[in-house]
Design an enzyme around this catalytic site. Structure first.
Site, mmCIF file in Angstrom:
data_model
loop_
_atom_site.group_PDB
_atom_site.id
_atom_site.type_symbol
_atom_site.label_atom_id
_atom_site.label_comp_id
_atom_site.label_asym_id
_atom_site.label_seq_id
_atom_site.Cartn_x
_atom_site.Cartn_y
_atom_site.Cartn_z
ATOM 1 C CB CYS A 45 59.056 56.592 13.126
ATOM 2 S SG CYS A 45 58.044 58.342 12.833
ATOM 3 C CG ASP A 448 30.908 33.281 0.246
ATOM 4 O OD1 ASP A 448 30.038 33.503 -1.092
ATOM 5 O OD2 ASP A 448 31.378 34.348 0.315
ATOM 6 C CG ASP A 632 29.841 32.227 3.159
ATOM 7 O OD1 ASP A 632 28.807 31.786 2.200
ATOM 8 O OD2 ASP A 632 30.195 32.450 3.553
#
Lengths: 729, 52
Positions: A45, A448, A632
């Site tokens: 804000c 995974d 991965d």
């Protein structure tokens, strides 16, 4: 007020505005100062802006501070001795979450030059097309003779410089393609624009009836709009991805003759001694020369249990040090670390993926030659029929303008912008241009375990079943430790409302656990071998109290938010789900059972994972891989499309097509749906464009196509296509 | 028809003014933080010494 929007150097003179390079040069000559960037995720804000800016301005050493609410970022110019860490802590003390950003990584995208360039050309084309259209409407509604010629000449005067300026992106691309003897979408576009302008000029000179200046300009305008949309989508993805990278500030503590100094990781050399504090990440590959600790290797291998670290042991970059300080002698730094070598392997694996051609490219491959042949046929046909070069050329130009892929050029960018915007609001970032189309085809999903389905943070199993007394002792011992099991234990005890027992002389024995004195007896919390307990299959911490049987606290890996929903939704959508992990068999089996995944694979090496994915691909499956660790990355690159969470290692994020910004996994199945409907919309848009061509092209070939019909048909098809894309939002 | 001699230059001139204004706003970084700028106008701090 706008006149004072710039510092005095601008002095509201247009020449200065037109020469920003000179200004930039003058600015860069100023003495160097620290440029600090902070990420402020919680500001929202006007009050936040002024509070942060005022607070920063009041801080000694800060020259100026500016908050960007759109990017949720603060940029600070400060004296060279002010550090970013100091600033982040200071802003935290003002009550706003602040993270340091690596200014070096961000600087590359400080201003979006290409986007600005496109926007400028778009604005010029828009201005010109509106004015020329105004003149054309007068011609269509019956201006005659000298008036019409005058209007045409004015149109030419506006159109020629505009086309020369705004058409450049197309001309450049088309020239590039032609030089390599290829055809792309820009070749028919360029040819259509140029032919339209040339025939219109010729017609105007001979005071002919039709001029296509308006068509050439609206064509440029609509196509630039598509280009700009496309650019915006990628720019947003790129800047968010860069911010993620910049959040990891690569810094290390170098020990030089007993003196510690903080340096950038880039400055480290082989042979340097680096101190890694508990909680820190290894910046280099190396050998431990001093200290005893435990290492969290879950990001690299998928193991959830910490491993013991002692002098002589090798460590790799990316591992997290848990309990004690370690001094490491560097053996490989920077690009030579195993972390980076893995990322380089990914680059090779990725080249396979770039073979995927997008729907737009496929369409263009059919489209570009077709249009040229059709136009050439029309030219030859009409020339043989009338032996009038002017008529034949006019009709050939009309065919090219009418068929020009206005809708095609807008169809894909408009849809992908709408779809990426929708996914971005749900916390997903599309990094690769064809990722959405590939995601739509997925029929198998491989997850995974550690860090993806589970958060990697252990949780005490059935905390209510342990007797109170030992739990209070364990709470006291666990309180001071940063070991993940100790923290989980302390959290569980606190949640149960227990108070820590009065344990004195608590010391942490790195690599083993914590010990202390309680009621005159020695108490220990830590490894099984150290506390005299029997090690079990499950992740556990053991408490021994002298003279009593040891108590074992068992832990389960906490599921990530939305993991169950994501798996269930994907299975409900008929996709096969798999679980592949480098973790131990019992841990993987338990999780697979909990989520209802029937195919799982434990203790998988990185190569196993990618091999399995390749095998699945060969069986005809389109695999989506969701993973976060270094183990991965090869699998992420091998899969048809891949997703990684924002908490993943940089290497994994680089390898994946889509990044999940929040911790929640549930948007994954929604993303598949959005991707499918996006692909459907793209196909629909192609169909709309085809239908419109089927109607308009015969008219053009028959020589019935006036500039009015061309303009109407082109705008109508562009607007339908854009509106169709908006249905996705 | 003589009115066209005024109207065409006027419409072109007005269009050019709009175009120049747009180019000026792009060049002076006014689209870098649309959300922040929308909030800043509510704040009296910036009226005297606007920042870039």
């Amino acid at each position: 007020m706008t006149a004072t929007m710039r510092p005095p150097s601008a002095s509201a003179c247009p020449a200065c505005v037109a020469a920003p390079a000179a200004e930039a040069l003058a600015e860069s000559a100023a003495p160097t100062e620290a440029q600090i960037a902070l990420s402020l995720p919680t500001i929202h804000c006007a009050a936040c802006i002024s509070k942060v800016e005022k607070g920063l301005a009041a801080h000694p050493g800060v020259r100026s501070a500016r908050v960007n609410l759109t990017l949720k970022r603060a940029s600070i110019e400060a004296e060279p001795d002010v550090t970013a860490q100091e600033m982040a802590e200071y802003v935290e003390s003002l009550g706003y979450e602040a993270h340091e950003l690596d200014a070096g990584t961000l600087n590359a995208t400080a201003t979006d030059k290409a986007g600005r360039d496109l926007l400028m050309r778009l604005a010029v084309a828009g201005f010109a097309s509106m004015n020329v259209m105004l003149l054309s409407v007068s011609v269509w509604s019956g201006a005659e003779a000298a008036t019409r010629d005058m209007f045409h000449w004015i149109s030419a005067a506006i159109a020629l410089p505009t086309i020369a300026f705004s058409g450049q992106p197309f001309f450049r691309n088309a020239w590039g393609a032609l030089r390599q003897a290829r055809l792309n979408m820009d070749v028919p576009i360029t040819l259509a624009i140029l032919l339209a302008v040339v025939t219109s000029l010729w017609e105007t000179a001979l005071s002919g009836e039709h001029a296509y200046f308006d068509a050439a300009l609206t064509l440029t305008f609509f196509l630039l709009a598509g280009r700009y949309l496309d650019h915006r989508t990628r720019a947003i993805a790129r800047s968010a991805a860069e911010e993620l990278t910049a959040l990891e500030v690569p810094r290390a503590l170098r020990v030089n003759g007993g003196i510690e100094e903080q340096v950038n990781v880039a400055e480290l050399a082989v042979g340097d001694r680096v101190l890694v504090r508990p909680g820190g990440r290894m910046p280099v590959d190396g050998v431990i020369i001093e200290g005893m600790s435990e290492l969290d290797r879950s990001l690299l291998t998928g193991e959830t249990l910490p491993v013991l670290a002692q002098p002589g042991q090798e460590v790799s970059a990316g591992e997290v040090n848990l309990t004690g300080p370690l001094t490491v002698q560097a053996r490989a730094v920077g690009r030579d670390t195993s972390l980076h070598q893995m990322a380089d392997l990914v680059a090779i694996a990725e080249s396979g993926r770039s073979r995927y051609t997008s729907l737009a490219d496929k369409a263009a491959k059919l489209y570009a030659p077709g249009v040229h042949i059709l136009s050439a046929l029309a030219f030859v046909g009409w020339y043989l029929y009338t032996f009038d070069l002017r008529t034949a050329l006019n009709i050939a130009a009309a065919v090219l303008i009418i068929t020009c892929p206005c809708a095609l050029g807008l169809a894909v960018p408009a849809v992908t912008t709408a779809a990426s915007g929708r996914l971005f609001r749900r916390g997903m970032l599309i990094k690769h241009e064809t990722a959405l189309e590939r995601l739509a085809e997925v029929d198998a999903v491989v997850f995974d375990k550690t860090g993806t389905l589970t958060s990697g943070a252990p949780e005490l199993e059935h905390p209510g079943t342990y007797p109170k007394q030992p739990m209070r002792v364990a709470y006291a011992l666990a309180q001071g430790s940063s070991h993940p099991l100790a923290r989980a234990l302390a959290r569980a005890a606190e949640a149960r409302g227990l108070t820590p027992a009065r344990v004195s002389e608590i010391t942490e024995v790195p690599g083993y656990g914590a010990k202390g004195m309680w009621n005159g007896q020695e108490v220990r919390l830590g490894r099984a071998s150290w506390t005299g307990a029997t090690p079990g299959a499950q992740t556990a911490a053991h408490l021994s109290i002298e003279g009593q049987a040891p108590v074992s606290f068992t832990f389960v890996d906490q599921l990530r938010d939305g993991a169950e929903e994501a798996v269930a939704a994907l299975q409900a959508a008929g996709k096969k789900t798999y679980l592949m992990s480098g973790d131990t068999t019992p841990a993987v089996e338990a999780l697979a059972k909990r989520l209802g995944i029937t195919h799982w694979m434990a203790e998988a090496l990185p190569a196993d994972k990618s091999a399995r994915i390749q095998a699945l691909t060969e069986e005809g499956a389109r695999v989506l891989m969701v993973g976060d660790g270094l183990n991965d990355t090869a699998a992420l690159a091998a899969a048809h499309v891949s997703i990684s969470p924002a908490s993943a290692l940089d290497a994994a994020r680089v390898a994946s097509d889509i990044v999940l910004l929040g911790g929640d996994l549930s948007p994954i199945s929604e993303a598949c749906d959005t991707a499918r409907s996006a692909t459907r919309r793209i196909r629909e848009n192609f169909r709309i464009a085809t239908v419109y061509n089927v109607i308009a092209v015969p008219l053009a070939v028959a020589g019935l196509c006036s500039p009015l019909i061309a303009a109407l048909a082109m705008s109508a098809s562009s607007i339908t296509v854009s509106l169709n894309a908006l249905r996705l939002r | 028809m003589n009115v066209l001699a005024y109207l065409i230059p006027i419409s072109l001139f007005l269009g050019t003014v709009g175009l120049i204004a747009f180019v000026y706003t792009v060049r002076s970084n006014q689209y870098d933080d649309p959300e922040g700028d929308a909030r800043r106008i509510l704040n009296t701090d910036y009226d005297d010494k606007p920042k870039r």
